[in-house]
Design an enzyme around this catalytic site. Sequence first.
Site, mmCIF file in Angstrom:
data_model
loop_
_atom_site.group_PDB
_atom_site.id
_atom_site.type_symbol
_atom_site.label_atom_id
_atom_site.label_comp_id
_atom_site.label_asym_id
_atom_site.label_seq_id
_atom_site.Cartn_x
_atom_site.Cartn_y
_atom_site.Cartn_z
ATOM 1 N N GLY A 107 32.757 47.806 35.864
ATOM 2 C CA GLY A 107 33.577 47.020 36.832
ATOM 3 C C GLY A 107 34.710 46.000 36.122
ATOM 4 N N SER A 110 38.790 50.068 35.297
ATOM 5 C CA SER A 110 39.240 51.280 34.957
ATOM 6 C C SER A 110 40.464 51.901 35.699
ATOM 7 C CB SER A 110 38.054 52.205 34.414
ATOM 8 O OG SER A 110 37.384 52.460 35.515
ATOM 9 N N ASP A 154 43.291 42.758 39.341
ATOM 10 C CA ASP A 154 42.903 43.577 38.146
ATOM 11 C C ASP A 154 44.052 44.199 37.478
ATOM 12 O OD1 ASP A 154 43.113 44.727 40.565
ATOM 13 O OD2 ASP A 154 41.418 45.795 40.598
HETATM 14 O O1 PMV Z 1 34.803 44.400 41.803
HETATM 15 P P1 PMV Z 1 36.024 44.109 41.058
HETATM 16 O O2 PMV Z 1 35.842 43.889 39.597
HETATM 17 O O3 PMV Z 1 36.998 45.112 41.257
HETATM 18 O O4 PMV Z 1 36.594 42.678 41.758
HETATM 19 C C1 PMV Z 1 36.664 42.539 43.169
HETATM 20 C C2 PMV Z 1 37.136 41.183 43.239
HETATM 21 C C3 PMV Z 1 37.689 41.029 44.638
HETATM 22 O O5 PMV Z 1 38.265 39.532 44.739
HETATM 23 C C4 PMV Z 1 36.441 40.958 45.531
HETATM 24 C C5 PMV Z 1 38.565 41.893 45.091
HETATM 25 C C6 PMV Z 1 39.955 41.771 44.743
HETATM 26 O O6 PMV Z 1 40.938 42.700 44.912
HETATM 27 O O7 PMV Z 1 40.541 40.736 44.228
#
Ligand code: PMV
Length: 323
Positions: A107, A110, A154
């Site tokens: 997580g 990637s 991300d």
């Molecule tokens: O699961 P991850 O690491 O992609 O994190 C998601 C985080 C959320 O806030 C739930 C979704 C987002 O895009 O911000």
Amino acid sequence: MKISVSAPGKLMLLGEHAVVYNRPCLVTSVDQRMRVSVESIKEEVFFLDAPDVKVSNYKKPISELGKGDIPKGAKFVEIAVANFSKKHKIIGGLKVKTKSQFSSLFGFGSSSASTVCTIFALSALSRVKLSKKEVFDLSYKTVLDIQGRGSGFDVAAATFGGILYFFTGGKVIEPLKIKTLPLVVGYSGTKADSVTLMNQVSQREKKYPRAVKNIYDQIKDLVETGKKVLLKKDFQTFGELMDLDQGYLSTLGVSTKKLEDMIYSSREAGAYGAKLSGAGGGDCMIALTPENKRLAVSRAINSVGGEVIKVDLGVEGVRIEKK
Ligand code: PMV
């Protein structure tokens, strides 16, 4: 001509889920990088090799990009190329290879990192000057085209690197003047699907709108305070904020027994605070830990079946590796 680029993975420090709904979050880049090379070729064909996500010898005419059935592992790169080519002409074809330093199971983002790498490499290859924000915007559009949902935090970490205060969709992307944090990262051993978890939270919001919106607002408060105390390196308070945030995430229904075990055992072993990181349902947890407790916290995570992953934080965003 061939360009090689790399972008870092990420960990959410505070604010997940609420950040999807017009609230801020704090995110850090991690030194496990995605690497993508893009080579221009005469034949008007798109070739992709992405062994980490089980894609090999995938090819498609450039004119067909983004159309028809696309294997899961090829989606982000292919749609990134398609989106780039709608704005900037690509002459001839492309050979793309991706290689990750980290497992796609953690997580660490990637898919977003490979999207950012692809857009950045294409801009260098086609000599189109894009600002980092333009790289972010096109990459974020690509992620939304595929996932339909997501805040883009991300994508921001992969593009800009560092430790960021981030607001939904990139309305604010503010690098914080802090180099690193004493985090211990634990992998729960299960892969979570972020979109499924986001959908679960939105179902809960439909059923209990007032309660869930209040939680988003409380999380926003924690992030605003977190930003201030982080800049003062007040890790004690930041740890408390992480614990509070974890409480809200449990209430939203995204924590798991395994994550809770890892979180509680970290706290008992002397962490300032601990929480899940990302969508929940599996993936990783983080424990902010005094240096002299690092070993004890790592052992505590191991003792409940978690795997400790060593990472450096706040590293550089997308960059050219070699032409
Ligand atoms: O699961 P991850 O690491 O992609 O994190 C998601 C985080 C959320 O806030 C739930 C979704 C987002 O895009 O911000």
